[in-house]
Design a protein around this motif. Structure first.
Motif: not given
Length: 248
Positions: A33-37, A48-58, A99-104, A122-126
């Motif tokens: 999982i790749v996420y840009a904070g 192709g190219t997938w693109f993501a701002p700060g409220n998206r992950a790839i 969303g906010p929870l997944l980001r944190e 447990r954090l990983l499970a959530v």
């Protein structure tokens, strides 16, 4: 892609990339999982190219050769999952809403990769539960394989503000409109207007990451007005372009 590195384990960590910095093509035996904070992340494969701002992950499935590029200052967070742990049941790269929870959860999980405590497990499970509940987003620029389609796509990428119709672009490249329309649907699964909007949004995100004013972005990327651009951007990402960098 050539000269692809093989990295068996997909790392879990946080990493800062400066604007324009790249991570060359590589593949993992694990999912990632790749996420840009902050900033805008582009993940490119042969498809192709997938693109993501700060409220998206790839989501990058195991075995997928891919490269990263940073647009703006990129606060990159990587989460590796074993190949037999695919909570999304996806076998192709996919953009997911964060969303906010997944980001944190992602920020907390990548903060100390060497921590093997029960609390972190447990954090990983959530985190996995939140991934399963995350809507998928069509933020992708497919790579054309037909040279006729590639020629038209290159013209649009070179100048996102180019107002020419598909017929006019076809005339410039020596291909009929009906042929091109068929190729867009066959190769990309979308119409030319849908694809051009994706292309313009990608260019817009890159410019916003460089702190380009919203009105300038709108005109450089082909929207008739700033308000038209803001409307499309809000419907695509859930917030206005003016708040893009402040959100990060």
């Amino acid at each position: 892609m050539s000269n692809i590195r093989q990295t068996p384990t997909a790392p879990t960590r946080a990493k800062v990339l400066s604007a324009g910095e790249r991570i060359d093509a590589h593949r993992h035996d694990d999912h990632q999982i790749v996420y840009a904070g902050s900033g805008v992340l582009a993940v490119t494969t042969d498809a192709g190219t997938w693109f993501a701002p700060g409220n998206r992950a790839i989501w990058v499935p195991a075995g997928t050769a891919h490269a990263h590029r940073a647009h703006g200052h990129l606060d990159l967070h990587l989460v590796g999952l074993p190949a037999d742990d695919n909570p999304l049941l996806l076998d192709a790269p996919t953009v997911l809403t964060v969303g906010p929870l997944l980001r944190e959860l992602i920020l907390a999980y990548t903060r100390d990769p060497d921590d093997d405590s029960p609390e972190r497990r447990r954090l990983l499970a959530v985190l996995r539960d939140q991934l399963r509940a995350s809507p998928q987003q069509p933020l992708r620029l497919p790579t054309p394989t037909d040279p006729r389609l590639a020629a038209v796509c290159a013209l649009v990428h070179a100048d996102p503000a180019d107002p020419r119709t598909l017929a006019a672009l076809g005339a410039a490249t020596g291909v009929g409109e009906r042929t091109l329309s068929r190729l867009f649907r066959h190769e990309f699964g979308m119409t030319f207007p849908q694809w051009r909007t994706q292309s313009r949004l990608y260019h817009a995100l890159r410019l916003l990451a460089e702190d380009t004013p919203v009105t300038t972005v709108a005109h450089r990327c082909g929207w008739s007005s700033a308000s038209a651009f803001i409307d499309v951007f809000r419907r695509s990402f859930g917030y206005t372009p003016g708040t893009h960098n402040r959100r990060a």
